[in-house]
Design a protein around this motif. Structure first.
Motif, PDB file in Angstrom:
ATOM      1  N   ARG A 256      -4.181   0.081  25.019  1.00  0.00           N
ATOM      2  CA  ARG A 256      -3.812  -1.313  24.892  1.00  0.00           C
ATOM      3  C   ARG A 256      -4.516  -2.004  23.710  1.00  0.00           C
ATOM      4  NH1 ARG A 256      -6.690  -3.137  29.277  1.00  0.00           N
ATOM      5  NH2 ARG A 256      -8.601  -3.581  28.050  1.00  0.00           N
TER       6      ARG A 256
ATOM      7  N   GLU B 291       1.413   4.038  26.638  1.00  0.00           N
ATOM      8  CA  GLU B 291       0.830   4.223  28.151  1.00  0.00           C
ATOM      9  C   GLU B 291       1.361   5.433  28.587  1.00  0.00           C
ATOM     10  OE1 GLU B 291       0.006   1.341  32.020  1.00  0.00           O
ATOM     11  OE2 GLU B 291       1.782   1.100  30.957  1.00  0.00           O
TER      12      GLU B 291
ATOM     13  N   VAL C 188      -3.790   3.208  41.222  1.00  0.00           N
ATOM     14  CA  VAL C 188      -3.142   1.852  40.720  1.00  0.00           C
ATOM     15  C   VAL C 188      -4.291   1.093  39.975  1.00  0.00           C
ATOM     16  CG1 VAL C 188      -2.161  -0.287  41.863  1.00  0.00           C
ATOM     17  CG2 VAL C 188      -1.911   2.029  43.006  1.00  0.00           C
ATOM     18  N   TYR C 189      -3.770   0.966  38.874  1.00  0.00           N
ATOM     19  CA  TYR C 189      -4.604  -0.073  38.047  1.00  0.00           C
ATOM     20  C   TYR C 189      -3.719  -1.049  37.311  1.00  0.00           C
ATOM     21  CZ  TYR C 189      -2.586   2.652  34.016  1.00  0.00           C
ATOM     22  OH  TYR C 189      -1.873   2.895  32.927  1.00  0.00           O
ATOM     23  N   ASN C 190      -4.481  -2.244  36.662  1.00  0.00           N
ATOM     24  CA  ASN C 190      -4.119  -3.163  36.063  1.00  0.00           C
ATOM     25  C   ASN C 190      -3.939  -2.707  34.423  1.00  0.00           C
ATOM     26  OD1 ASN C 190      -3.252  -5.380  34.616  1.00  0.00           O
ATOM     27  ND2 ASN C 190      -3.871  -6.877  36.251  1.00  0.00           N
ATOM     28  N   PRO C 191      -2.793  -2.562  33.659  1.00  0.00           N
ATOM     29  CA  PRO C 191      -2.823  -2.169  32.231  1.00  0.00           C
ATOM     30  C   PRO C 191      -3.506  -3.403  31.540  1.00  0.00           C
ATOM     31  CG  PRO C 191      -0.538  -2.707  32.968  1.00  0.00           C
ATOM     32  CD  PRO C 191      -1.389  -2.660  34.401  1.00  0.00           C
ATOM     33  N   HIS C 192      -3.478  -4.594  31.918  1.00  0.00           N
ATOM     34  CA  HIS C 192      -3.990  -5.604  30.997  1.00  0.00           C
ATOM     35  C   HIS C 192      -5.497  -5.992  31.477  1.00  0.00           C
ATOM     36  CE1 HIS C 192       0.083  -6.681  30.517  1.00  0.00           C
ATOM     37  NE2 HIS C 192       0.302  -6.924  31.840  1.00  0.00           N
ATOM     38  N   THR C 193      -6.065  -5.156  32.427  1.00  0.00           N
ATOM     39  CA  THR C 193      -7.699  -5.588  32.713  1.00  0.00           C
ATOM     40  C   THR C 193      -8.606  -4.226  32.664  1.00  0.00           C
ATOM     41  OG1 THR C 193      -7.140  -5.728  35.011  1.00  0.00           O
ATOM     42  CG2 THR C 193      -7.239  -7.743  33.835  1.00  0.00           C
ATOM     43  N   ILE C 194      -7.771  -3.244  32.799  1.00  0.00           N
ATOM     44  CA  ILE C 194      -8.531  -1.957  32.956  1.00  0.00           C
ATOM     45  C   ILE C 194      -9.511  -1.700  31.762  1.00  0.00           C
ATOM     46  CG2 ILE C 194      -6.748  -0.426  31.746  1.00  0.00           C
ATOM     47  CD1 ILE C 194      -7.710   1.959  34.132  1.00  0.00           C
TER      48      ILE C 194
ATOM     49  N   GLY D 179     -10.464  -3.231  36.698  1.00  0.00           N
ATOM     50  CA  GLY D 179      -8.891  -3.046  36.617  1.00  0.00           C
ATOM     51  C   GLY D 179      -8.356  -1.941  37.603  1.00  0.00           C
TER      52      GLY D 179
ATOM     53  N   THR E 134      -7.696  -0.469  41.316  1.00  0.00           N
ATOM     54  CA  THR E 134      -7.796  -0.822  42.809  1.00  0.00           C
ATOM     55  C   THR E 134      -8.352   0.648  43.324  1.00  0.00           C
ATOM     56  OG1 THR E 134      -5.599  -1.843  42.565  1.00  0.00           O
ATOM     57  CG2 THR E 134      -6.266  -1.044  45.030  1.00  0.00           C
TER      58      THR E 134
ATOM     59  N   ARG F  10      -0.268   5.244  36.549  1.00  0.00           N
ATOM     60  CA  ARG F  10       0.381   4.108  36.961  1.00  0.00           C
ATOM     61  C   ARG F  10       1.682   4.240  37.538  1.00  0.00           C
ATOM     62  NH1 ARG F  10       2.833  -0.317  32.892  1.00  0.00           N
ATOM     63  NH2 ARG F  10       3.411  -1.939  34.559  1.00  0.00           N
TER      64      ARG F  10
END
Length: 195
Positions: free
Chosen positions: A108, A115, A148-154, A169, A171, A189
């Protein structure tokens, strides 16, 4: 604990000891001892077991190695949990943060890897190299080793001072394991096939 380098003595950070996560030089200064005395005293009081961290590879080298097509991404961090006995040890932060750090910093923030490249280097490539059958990709008949993760907040939040911290980020597996009917172990992801 330290070694002689061209530019002087390089320090090692002591880990694996409940009361210590300091460089040997700081520990020695705190105890009014020379570094060798401090290191030997620490060994004597911990029954000859201490783990240490050295900082021997530069950021430029890390980026070069990450980009190489044969580089797999993994961690040699020990299995642990913050709520059991090993959760009190000062372990290396990579135990909790290797994969999140790659996704946050090298994907990121710096764009060193895409990714998809990073996920493959964490899952498919090591599974192939190790001969792990039906692992390392999302496909019918394969085990659903998913996170499961958030690519914007991990982001990795573990530090040397507080190493037992879960990444941001992601779950937690208890939140979605029942839906997937499989434990969530590896960082990946859900990448949907483009039709």
């Amino acid at each position: 604990f330290f070694f002689q380098a061209e530019d002087g003595i390089r320090d090692y950070k002591v880990t694996g000891v409940q009361t210590c996560a300091l460089p040997i030089s700081s520990l020695a200064l705190e105890q009014d001892k020379n570094p060798l005395e401090a290191a030997l005293d620490l060994l004597a009081t911990t029954k000859d077991y201490i783990s240490a961290v050295n900082f021997a590879i530069g950021e430029e080298d890390i980026e070069t190695v990450l980009k190489h097509p044969f580089t797999s991404i993994g961690s040699d961090g020990v299995g642990t949990h913050p709520e059991i006995v090993t959760g009190t040890e000062k372990i290396h932060p990579r135990t909790y943060g290797t994969f999140p750090r790659v996704l946050a910093k090298y994907v990121r923030e710096r764009g060193i890897l895409t990714e998809e490249e990073a996920i493959f280097k964490m899952t498919g490539l090591p599974a192939k190299r190790l001969g792990l059958d039906r692992r390392g990709k999302i496909a019918p008949g394969y085990f659903a080793d998913l996170t499961v993760y958030n690519p914007h907040t991990i982001d990795d939040s573990a530090t040397f001072e507080t190493p037992h911290r879960y990444a941001e980020g992601i779950t937690r597996s208890e939140e979605h394991t029942s839906e997937l009917q499989s434990p969530c172990n590896l960082v990946c992801r859900l990448l949907l096939e483009k039709k």
